[in-house]
Motif scaffolding. Structure first.
Motif, short mmCIF file in Angstrom:
data_model
loop_
_atom_site.label_atom_id
_atom_site.label_comp_id
_atom_site.label_asym_id
_atom_site.label_seq_id
_atom_site.Cartn_x
_atom_site.Cartn_y
_atom_site.Cartn_z
N TYR A 35 0.85 -1.18 0.00
CA TYR A 35 0.00 0.00 0.00
C TYR A 35 0.88 1.23 0.00
O TYR A 35 2.02 1.21 0.43
CB TYR A 35 -0.85 0.08 1.28
CG TYR A 35 -1.82 -1.03 1.46
CD1 TYR A 35 -1.45 -2.20 2.10
CD2 TYR A 35 -3.13 -0.90 1.02
CE1 TYR A 35 -2.35 -3.23 2.28
CE2 TYR A 35 -4.04 -1.92 1.21
CZ TYR A 35 -3.64 -3.08 1.83
OH TYR A 35 -4.54 -4.09 2.01
N LYS A 57 -2.65 -7.00 -9.63
CA LYS A 57 -2.76 -5.54 -9.57
C LYS A 57 -3.82 -5.13 -8.56
O LYS A 57 -4.91 -5.71 -8.49
CB LYS A 57 -3.12 -4.99 -10.95
CG LYS A 57 -2.02 -5.17 -11.97
CD LYS A 57 -2.42 -4.58 -13.31
CE LYS A 57 -1.31 -4.75 -14.32
NZ LYS A 57 -1.67 -4.19 -15.65
N GLY A 58 -3.47 -4.10 -7.79
CA GLY A 58 -4.43 -3.54 -6.86
C GLY A 58 -5.17 -2.39 -7.52
O GLY A 58 -5.45 -2.40 -8.71
N ASP A 59 -5.47 -1.37 -6.74
CA ASP A 59 -6.26 -0.25 -7.24
C ASP A 59 -5.42 0.79 -7.99
O ASP A 59 -5.93 1.48 -8.86
CB ASP A 59 -6.98 0.43 -6.07
CG ASP A 59 -7.99 -0.50 -5.43
OD1 ASP A 59 -8.13 -0.48 -4.19
OD2 ASP A 59 -8.63 -1.27 -6.16
N LYS B 3 -14.88 3.85 -2.18
CA LYS B 3 -15.66 2.64 -1.97
C LYS B 3 -15.94 2.44 -0.49
O LYS B 3 -16.90 1.77 -0.13
CB LYS B 3 -14.91 1.44 -2.53
CG LYS B 3 -14.67 1.51 -4.04
CD LYS B 3 -13.81 0.37 -4.50
CE LYS B 3 -13.52 0.50 -5.98
NZ LYS B 3 -12.58 -0.55 -6.45
N LYS B 91 -11.09 -6.69 -1.14
CA LYS B 91 -9.76 -7.19 -1.00
C LYS B 91 -8.86 -6.20 -0.28
O LYS B 91 -7.84 -5.81 -0.77
CB LYS B 91 -9.15 -7.53 -2.36
CG LYS B 91 -9.24 -6.38 -3.36
CD LYS B 91 -8.74 -6.72 -4.73
CE LYS B 91 -8.92 -5.47 -5.59
NZ LYS B 91 -8.71 -5.68 -6.99
#
Lengths: 114, 104
Positions: A35, A57-59, B3, B91
């Motif tokens: 993160y 892949k994340g955000d 979100k 997630k």
């Protein structure tokens, strides 16, 4: 005691240079996460992994690569660092989702790109 | 948009008082986690929840998956409770955080 160790803890890099942030966990967790934390955004997921050899892949994956060579190690790679990637980066490990186990975080790596 | 939205974004409490933090999700969530980031920057696990409630000392958390929200109640706030509280859902999407300052 669950342990997640990040290195380096502090790094100054030049624009266009390559930066590798390393994360090691002794929890034997399958899942690992990277993160970044910026003021006003909380923690945003860059990449994650379900186990050795897997990366997802994340955000916000753009500009970052990840590598999971083993259960214990998960690296975040900035091939061409940019000033917008100046941030604090956190690594975490966790067991399977919904297993009742929570995430364990490292102490963070502060990166400044000049 | 976000979100996972947390409210309030910031809060000041007198020592010894109570408060509640809230986390609303716009994505389906079967579990929720709450973390405290202390003033040194370390992230501390508080709760991992399936729908229902959990209590730990002066902290109590509830999670309603049907209504897509979770709450964290702080009773008898102490100075060491100061920091930023995050909720997260799989997630492992984090909320924007609630910054709490407990005043003597």
């Amino acid at each position: 005691e669950a342990a997640v160790t990040q290195s380096p803890r502090n790094k100054v890099a030049v624009t266009g240079g390559k930066v590798t942030l390393s994360c090691n966990q002794t929890n034997n967790h399958n899942n690992m996460y990277w993160y970044r934390q910026d003021t006003g955004h909380g923690l945003r997921l860059i990449h994650y992994s379900y186990g050795a050899g897997s990366t997802e892949k994340g955000d916000i994956p753009d500009g970052y690569k990840a590598s999971r060579p083993s259960q214990e190690n998960f690296s975040l790679i900035l091939e061409l660092a940019t000033p917008s990637q100046t941030s604090v980066y956190f690594c975490a490990s966790g067991a399977e989702q919904n297993s009742g186990n929570t995430l364990y975080f490292g102490e963070g790596s502060r990166l400044i790109v000049v | 948009g976000d979100k996972v939205k947390q409210s309030p974004s910031a809060l000041s409490l007198q020592e010894g008082t109570n408060s509640a933090l809230r986390c609303n999700f716009s994505i389906a969530a079967t579990t929720v986690q709450w973390f405290l980031q202390n003033p040194r920057g370390s992230l501390i696990n508080l709760f991992y929840l399936v729908p229902g409630t959990k209590e730990n000392g002066r902290l109590k958390s509830a999670f309603d998956s049907k209504e897509s929200y979770s709450t964290l109640h702080i009773r008898d706030a102490q100075l060491e409770d100061s920091g930023t509280y995050f909720c997260a859902v799989p997630k492992v999407v984090f909320g924007t955080g609630t910054r709490l300052q407990v005043l003597p």
